[in-house]
Motif scaffolding. Structure first.
Motif, short mmCIF file in Angstrom:
data_model
loop_
_atom_site.label_atom_id
_atom_site.label_comp_id
_atom_site.label_asym_id
_atom_site.label_seq_id
_atom_site.Cartn_x
_atom_site.Cartn_y
_atom_site.Cartn_z
N THR A 3 90.98 47.13 -26.57
CA THR A 3 91.67 46.22 -27.47
C THR A 3 90.64 45.42 -28.23
OG1 THR A 3 93.49 46.05 -25.92
CG2 THR A 3 93.32 44.33 -27.59
N ASN A 28 86.20 34.19 -25.43
CA ASN A 28 86.43 35.61 -25.20
C ASN A 28 85.13 36.41 -25.36
OD1 ASN A 28 89.34 36.81 -24.80
ND2 ASN A 28 89.59 34.94 -25.99
N THR A 123 91.50 36.47 -23.14
CA THR A 123 92.48 37.54 -23.31
C THR A 123 92.20 38.63 -22.29
OG1 THR A 123 92.62 37.06 -25.66
CG2 THR A 123 93.42 39.21 -24.93
N ASP A 125 92.32 42.17 -21.21
CA ASP A 125 92.52 43.53 -21.67
C ASP A 125 91.53 44.43 -20.95
OD1 ASP A 125 90.03 43.35 -22.99
OD2 ASP A 125 90.96 42.65 -24.85
N GLU A 126 91.43 45.68 -21.40
CA GLU A 126 90.58 46.64 -20.71
C GLU A 126 89.12 46.18 -20.63
OE1 GLU A 126 89.08 51.27 -21.25
OE2 GLU A 126 90.72 50.51 -22.48
N ASN A 129 88.42 44.11 -17.29
CA ASN A 129 88.71 44.50 -15.91
C ASN A 129 87.39 44.59 -15.14
OD1 ASN A 129 87.72 47.33 -15.55
ND2 ASN A 129 89.30 47.86 -17.05
N GLY A 267 93.37 41.18 -15.20
CA GLY A 267 94.35 42.04 -15.86
C GLY A 267 94.86 43.21 -15.04
#
Length: 321
Positions: A3, A28, A123, A125-126, A129, A267
């Motif tokens: 993302t 982020n 945020t 997202d992938e 992780n 996430g």
């Protein structure tokens, strides 16, 4: 694959409100660069300090304040990544990136410097992780910065080159090398619902001290890594093999005192262990198919600030001695 977030390029009023609106983007960026929320916050503070150290005339001369802030933050991160390697070589035991809770669990701890403002959350997202962040840790600082700026935040290589201090072609090569590392470490994606079922099964088997069930949920070559940072007791080396991991966890759960609950960690499905209502450890999992390939247990209380309003230090719940 990832993302992405577009870099801010519009003209901003140099006033406090407009400049501070870039904070979420900066957090982020810095968290992905450094794997530490505390260090990311320091980077953002340093970036703003440099902005407000300029005169109003200098600020107004900057065509894109948002782009300027991202550029400065990236350079600060690049400098920190170089020194971080030396610091982590002296770190007690294994260093694991700081785990992040889901939004609903992001606790406000004003006394500890953590904000509950949604605009300042990372945020999920992938690209955050735990397995992804661990691979990022294996990269050189230049590889990591080039990859994150281009592949995650979609900066063109010409801009990446200006930040990293190399040619666009060199930055393209850096990102390509980083991409190869990611592909080599990535397993086929496992649906989130399936991951959750496996993690839930691990929790139940752990609480029941069912060694056979634990072994059945672990890949034969699984590894479990703990991070106590020398603040709390944790194993200094990863534990390898399904049976060793199963016996280790089964020997270290006190059902009368320890509460283990399912949670979202960076996430993805994970577990949180609480002692007397205080979070003492957070577990992230790499689930491949129906088996757990890797477990990361963060026990260092300095890395658990977003998970608890308390600041007490105590023995961790797993991958500890």
């Amino acid at each position: 694959m990832i993302t992405s977030s577009e870099p801010g390029g519009g003209r901003l009023d140099p006033g406090l409100g407009a400049i501070m609106s870039e904070r979420r983007q900066l957090i982020n960026l810095a968290y992905r660069m450094l794997g530490s929320l505390a260090e990311a916050e320091d980077v953002v503070q340093e970036t703003y300090a440099r902005w407000y150290a300029m005169s109003q005339e200098q600020q107004e001369a900057i065509e894109s304040p948002g782009g300027w802030l991202m550029k400065v933050a990236s350079r600060v991160c690049l400098d920190l990544l170089g020194s971080a390697r030396a610091r982590r070589e002296s770190y007690v035991g294994e260093w694991i990136p700081e785990p992040l809770p889901e939004r609903a669990e992001w606790l406000s701890g004003a006394s500890e410097g953590i904000t509950s403002d949604p605009a300042e959350r990372v945020t999920l997202d992938e690209s955050v992780n735990m397995a992804f962040l661990v691979v990022l840790e294996s990269m050189t600082p230049a590889e990591r910065v080039a990859f994150i700026l281009h592949d995650v935040f979609r900066y063109p290589f010409a801009e990446v080159a200006d930040i990293v201090g190399r040619t666009p072609a060199a930055c393209r090569q850096l990102a390509s090398s980083a991409r190869r590392r990611i592909r080599a470490a990535q397993a086929p994606a496992t649906p989130t619902a399936q991951q959750a079922r496996v993690v839930r099964g691990f929790k139940q088997a752990w609480e029941a001290k069912d060694i056979s069930a634990l072994i059945g949920l672990l890949d034969p070559d699984a590894t479990a890594t703990g991070d106590g940072g020398g603040v709390v007791t944790a194993t200094l080396e990863p534990i390898e093999g399904a049976e060793r991991i199963a016996r280790f966890f089964a020997d270290r759960v006190d059902a009368a005192r320890l509460a283990i609950r399912e949670s979202t960690v960076n996430g993805q499905p994970g577990l949180v262990a609480e002692l007397d209502g205080r979070t003492v450890s957070v577990y992230a999992f790499d689930v491949v198919g129906d088996r757990i390939k890797r477990i990361w247990a963060v026990l260092n209380p300095d890395k658990l600030r977003p998970w608890t309003a308390g600041s007490g230090q105590g023995a961790g719940a797993g991958v500890g001695r």
